[in-house]
Design a protein around this motif. Structure first.
Motif, PDB file in Angstrom:
ATOM      1  N   PRO A  88       0.778  -1.245   0.000  1.00  0.00           N
ATOM      2  CA  PRO A  88       0.000   0.000   0.000  1.00  0.00           C
ATOM      3  C   PRO A  88       0.803   1.286   0.000  1.00  0.00           C
ATOM      4  CG  PRO A  88       0.090  -0.890   2.217  1.00  0.00           C
ATOM      5  CD  PRO A  88       0.794  -1.893   1.325  1.00  0.00           C
ATOM      6  N   ASN A  89       2.150   1.225   0.057  1.00  0.00           N
ATOM      7  CA  ASN A  89       2.924   2.469   0.219  1.00  0.00           C
ATOM      8  C   ASN A  89       3.234   3.115  -1.125  1.00  0.00           C
ATOM      9  OD1 ASN A  89       4.517   0.134  -0.116  1.00  0.00           O
ATOM     10  ND2 ASN A  89       6.330   1.101   0.758  1.00  0.00           N
ATOM     11  N   THR A  90       2.142   3.454  -1.828  1.00  0.00           N
ATOM     12  CA  THR A  90       2.219   4.201  -3.074  1.00  0.00           C
ATOM     13  C   THR A  90       1.839   5.663  -2.775  1.00  0.00           C
ATOM     14  OG1 THR A  90       0.016   3.297  -3.508  1.00  0.00           O
ATOM     15  CG2 THR A  90       1.863   2.280  -4.649  1.00  0.00           C
ATOM     16  N   ASN A  91       1.559   6.445  -3.793  1.00  0.00           N
ATOM     17  CA  ASN A  91       1.193   7.853  -3.588  1.00  0.00           C
ATOM     18  C   ASN A  91       0.016   8.205  -4.494  1.00  0.00           C
ATOM     19  OD1 ASN A  91       1.209  10.514  -2.843  1.00  0.00           O
ATOM     20  ND2 ASN A  91       2.878  11.104  -4.201  1.00  0.00           N
ATOM     21  N   PRO A  92      -1.218   8.295  -3.960  1.00  0.00           N
ATOM     22  CA  PRO A  92      -1.539   8.218  -2.538  1.00  0.00           C
ATOM     23  C   PRO A  92      -1.460   6.784  -2.011  1.00  0.00           C
ATOM     24  CG  PRO A  92      -3.540   8.438  -3.818  1.00  0.00           C
ATOM     25  CD  PRO A  92      -2.400   8.601  -4.782  1.00  0.00           C
TER      26      PRO A  92
END
Length: 447
Positions: free
Chosen positions: A96-100
């Motif tokens: 989940p550590n994408t942007n957003p």
């Protein structure tokens, strides 16, 4: 309905190997057969002679970072899933550590919508936990989402969950499996201060396993196991890297466990001395550690304390990786080469082909309760890989598919090569050619 027959294969599945093949009808495996198939059944089918290559279930990678949205200069769902396809990985679970960040159900579903458009293989995405999104986390549907990701140590994207009350509530109430990144932040910060005082901003990369130390890993992993034991949580500890942590896990079939562990290919392949040759290219979190740690990981893998082999595929550009220690990001691209790397160990006699299939195909399917994948079984999706166990090839920029264009395995000679990959019954990869029309499906889970 279209029928495809793969025959004259060496089938490796569920601890067995035999000469035979499969009949594929539509998306599914309709029949498994031993020996030769009667000619009467071949009349109206597309025939694929495996030429005694190894036929295995497609690998399932439970930990990848494909960088979309927001970080697409490093990788995209389209490019990285094609690399997975070429490497024999037919399903992935993305972080989940994408942007957003994927910390709301709305943002999470946007990823699924994008994957439906462009993913070359099957997919699922983790719901990301933070210190203040518990309500969103608890909305997670365990039939449609692989798990909840909790960073108990900060890494790329800094989604650290360090509020003890929040951690307790997540472990107590999680509707699905909790997957953790375990490194103790206080210990890491203390170590950074020590080495910064000694070296300033030019800390040698060789100090990385001392900064992100075995102590930091064990303290965090033991905390996760303690919480899971207290609340009877299904816990999966990702990318275990130390000998010390092995006491936290028990041998046995993955289907009988509530607390499980994953090891990554790079922690099995590299060790501390390799920083001299590879530098920041092998900078990962958790760090590649000592030869003794690597030995302990192998022992735990072979006696089934470690349940799954994955990649933590995490591409960065070479320009980003070329910075000094504190500025160079952690992570590297691996998903195209994970299956062949593990089969290289088979050729070296470190483990069997059956064990690789167990840890990369069967165990992830069992652990995550994936619907009808991870095995060669009648009625299961035809996610299949044909491997040539007698084909030497060298990893080089010309055959690397990652968008970032490099691999820590560059210059390595592998002696097993992926020949063909089938996704839901469709031949999607064939000796270097990717069929651009094939799309994977959203993974579903049996709850």
């Amino acid at each position: 309905m279209k029928q495809t027959i793969i025959h004259n294969a060496i089938v490796i599945n569920e601890g067995q190997r035999f000469r035979g093949g499969v009949i594929i009808e539509g998306e599914f495996i309709a029949k498994i057969f031993r020996g030769d198939l009667p000619e009467s059944q071949m009349e109206h089918a597309e025939l694929i002679d495996a030429e005694e290559r190894w036929l295995i279930p497609g690998a399932i990678d439970d930990q990848v970072h494909f960088r979309e949205p927001g970080l697409t200069h490093k990788g995209e769902i389209a490019t990285e899933s094609m690399a997975a396809l070429a490497g024999g990985v037919t399903s992935y679970m993305e972080m989940p550590n994408t942007n957003p960040q994927s910390t709301t159900q709305e943002e999470l579903e946007k990823k699924y919508a994008r994957a439906a458009e462009v993913s070359a293989v099957n997919y699922s995405f983790y719901m990301g936990a933070t210190n203040n999104n518990l309500d969103e986390v608890l909305k997670t549907d365990p039939r449609k989402i692989c798990g909840i990701k909790v960073f108990m140590g900060s890494s790329t994207g800094n989604m650290l969950v360090d509020d003890q009350e929040t951690l307790g509530e997540i472990f107590k109430n999680a509707p699905t499996l909790v997957a953790t990144h375990c490194e103790d932040e206080a210990i890491i910060k203390r170590n950074i201060e020590i080495y910064r005082a000694k070296y300033g901003e030019v800390v040698p990369i060789s100090r990385h396993p001392k900064i992100r130390s075995a102590e930091a890993c064990f303290k965090s992993s033991s905390k996760a196991v303690e919480l899971a034991s207290k609340y009877d949580t299904r816990l999966h500890v990702l990318h275990i890297s130390t000998a010390d942590e092995m006491v936290l896990f028990q041998p046995g079939p993955v289907k009988d466990k509530k607390i499980t562990a994953e090891v990554c290919v790079h922690h099995l392949w590299f060790e501390e001395k390799d920083y001299a040759a590879y530098g920041t290219r092998i900078k990962w979190n958790p760090a590649v550690k000592s030869a003794d740690d690597r030995k302990a990981l192998w022992e735990a893998l072979l006696d089934d304390r470690i349940d799954v082999i994955a990649t933590d595929h995490a591409p960065h550009t070479l320009d980003e990786k070329s910075h000094s220690y504190f500025k160079a990001p952690s992570g590297g691209p691996l998903v195209q080469h994970s299956v062949t790397a593990m089969f290289e160990f088979v050729l070296q006699g470190k483990l069997t082909a059956e064990k690789v299939v167990e840890k990369m195909c069967h165990a992830p399917a069992d652990l995550f309760r994936i619907d009808r994948r991870g095995y060669i079984r009648e009625g299961y999706y035809a996610d299949l890989v044909l491997l040539n166990p007698n084909k030497s090839w060298v990893v080089c920029p010309e055959n690397i598919i990652y968008k970032c264009g490099w691999s820590p395995f560059e210059g390595t000679t592998f002696n097993t090569q992926v020949s063909k990959t089938f996704i839901n019954g469709q031949l999607a990869y064939d000796r270097g050619h990717i069929e651009p029309s094939v799309r994977g499906k959203r993974l579903e889970f049996n709850y």
